[in-house]
Motif scaffolding. Structure first.
Motif, short mmCIF file in Angstrom:
data_model
loop_
_atom_site.label_atom_id
_atom_site.label_comp_id
_atom_site.label_asym_id
_atom_site.label_seq_id
_atom_site.Cartn_x
_atom_site.Cartn_y
_atom_site.Cartn_z
N ARG A 50 0.81 -1.22 0.00
CA ARG A 50 0.00 0.00 0.00
C ARG A 50 0.84 1.26 0.00
O ARG A 50 0.48 2.25 -0.61
CB ARG A 50 -0.92 0.02 1.22
CG ARG A 50 -1.96 -1.06 1.24
CD ARG A 50 -2.94 -0.84 0.13
NE ARG A 50 -4.03 -1.79 0.24
CZ ARG A 50 -4.93 -1.97 -0.70
NH1 ARG A 50 -4.87 -1.27 -1.80
NH2 ARG A 50 -5.87 -2.85 -0.56
N PHE A 51 1.94 1.22 0.76
CA PHE A 51 2.72 2.43 0.96
C PHE A 51 4.22 2.14 0.86
O PHE A 51 4.66 1.03 1.17
CB PHE A 51 2.44 3.04 2.34
CG PHE A 51 0.99 3.24 2.63
CD1 PHE A 51 0.25 4.19 1.93
CD2 PHE A 51 0.35 2.49 3.60
CE1 PHE A 51 -1.09 4.38 2.20
CE2 PHE A 51 -0.99 2.68 3.88
CZ PHE A 51 -1.72 3.62 3.17
N ASP A 108 -3.22 1.91 -7.25
CA ASP A 108 -2.26 1.94 -6.14
C ASP A 108 -1.91 3.38 -5.76
O ASP A 108 -1.85 3.72 -4.57
CB ASP A 108 -0.97 1.19 -6.53
CG ASP A 108 -1.20 -0.29 -6.81
OD1 ASP A 108 -2.00 -0.93 -6.12
OD2 ASP A 108 -0.55 -0.80 -7.76
N ARG A 109 -1.71 4.24 -6.77
CA ARG A 109 -1.37 5.64 -6.49
C ARG A 109 -2.56 6.37 -5.84
O ARG A 109 -2.37 7.15 -4.90
CB ARG A 109 -0.95 6.34 -7.78
CG ARG A 109 0.44 5.93 -8.26
CD ARG A 109 0.95 6.78 -9.41
NE ARG A 109 0.14 6.64 -10.62
CZ ARG A 109 0.29 5.70 -11.54
NH1 ARG A 109 1.24 4.79 -11.39
NH2 ARG A 109 -0.48 5.65 -12.60
N ALA A 129 -2.91 5.34 -2.07
CA ALA A 129 -1.91 5.98 -1.21
C ALA A 129 -2.17 7.48 -1.09
O ALA A 129 -2.02 8.06 0.00
CB ALA A 129 -0.50 5.72 -1.77
N ARG A 171 0.16 9.66 1.30
CA ARG A 171 1.40 8.89 1.34
C ARG A 171 1.83 8.48 -0.06
O ARG A 171 1.03 8.51 -1.00
CB ARG A 171 1.22 7.66 2.21
CG ARG A 171 0.84 8.06 3.64
CD ARG A 171 0.95 7.01 4.67
NE ARG A 171 2.23 6.33 4.70
CZ ARG A 171 2.37 5.17 5.33
NH1 ARG A 171 1.35 4.61 5.94
NH2 ARG A 171 3.55 4.58 5.34
N SER A 172 3.04 8.04 -0.17
CA SER A 172 3.57 7.51 -1.43
C SER A 172 3.28 6.01 -1.50
O SER A 172 3.45 5.31 -0.49
CB SER A 172 5.07 7.74 -1.50
OG SER A 172 5.64 6.97 -2.54
N PRO A 173 2.90 5.50 -2.68
CA PRO A 173 2.70 4.06 -2.79
C PRO A 173 4.01 3.29 -2.87
O PRO A 173 4.04 2.07 -2.77
CB PRO A 173 1.93 3.91 -4.10
CG PRO A 173 2.37 5.07 -4.92
CD PRO A 173 2.60 6.19 -3.93
#
Length: 185
Positions: free
Chosen positions: A87-88, A123-124, A127, A132-134
Motif C-alpha cells: 500500500r505504501f 495503487d497511487r 496511497a 502517502r507515497s505508494p
C-alpha cells in the motif's frame, strides 16, 4: 448340498473383507496452482513466456507460453512482511494484482532485475487518499551482488520477488518486456 457348504467359507471371507481402497486422483487434492504446475510437460519447448502467475502463499511462480504452463519456480522470497498487498512506501510488502514487466536492469545491486509496473493508477490513488507515497521500484531479481554464493535466508526484500541467481538469469532470457505478471495472495 455339499457344493453349497463348500461355498460358505468363501462367502464368509468375502463378507468380512474390506472394500478396495478408493483411488484418489492426486492432482485433484493439490491446491489449484500446484495442479496447474503438475500440467507442465518437461519436453514442451518454448523460447519465451507471455504470462507469469505468482502465488505468494505457495511461494511459487508459473510461466505460461501460448496459454499453457511451461515452467515453475518455487521457493520465492518476498518482502519482510509478505502477507497483504503493498500500500505504501516502506511497508515491505509485495504487491498483489495485475502488472507488466516494464524494463530490465543489468546493473542491479541484485544480480539482474526485471521491473514490475507497480504502482498502477489504483495503487497511487489509494496511497494519495492517505497523503502517502505508494512506493515503487518493485522488481523480480536475484540475490545481492555482495553475497558470494547461495541465498539470503527467509524473506528479506523491501517488496520485490527474489530468485536464485540462476533462476533470474533464466527469467532474463525468457521474459520479454511487456509480459503480464499477476501476483496473487
Amino acid at each position: 448340498m455339499k457344493r453349497r457348504l463348500s461355498l460358505l467359507p468363501l462367502l464368509a471371507l468375502a463378507a468380512c473383507s474390506q472394500p478396495p481402497p478408493k483411488v484418489v486422483d492426486a492432482p485433484s487434492v493439490l491446491p489449484p496452482l500446484e495442479r496447474e504446475a503438475a500440467r507442465i510437460m518437461p519436453e514442451r519447448r518454448f523460447a519465451h513466456v507471455d504470462y507469469l502467475l505468482v502465488d505468494k502463499s505457495e511461494r511459487m511462480m508459473i510461466g505460461y507460453a501460448g496459454g499453457q504452463p511451461v515452467k515453475v519456480w518455487r521457493g520465492l522470497q518476498f518482502g519482510d512482511r509478505p502477507q497483504g498487498h503493498k500500500r505504501f512506501e516502506g511497508d515491505e510488502r509485495t504487491p498483489e494484482g495485475r502488472y507488466v514487466i516494464e524494463g530490465r536492469n543489468p546493473g542491479s545491486a541484485y544480480h539482474l532485475s526485471l521491473k514490475v509496473s507497480y504502482p498502477n493508477r489504483a495503487d497511487r490513488a489509494y496511497a494519495a487518499q492517505f497523503g502517502r507515497s505508494p512506493g515503487g521500484d518493485i522488481f523480480l531479481h536475484g540475490q545481492p551482488n555482495a553475497l558470494p554464493f547461495g541465498r539470503v535466508p527467509g524473506d528479506w526484500t523491501d517488496g520485490c520477488i527474489a530468485f536464485s541467481n540462476d533462476e533470474i538469469e533464466e527469467l532474463w532470457r525468457i521474459v520479454p518486456d511487456g509480459t503480464v505478471i499477476e501476483i496473487r495472495p
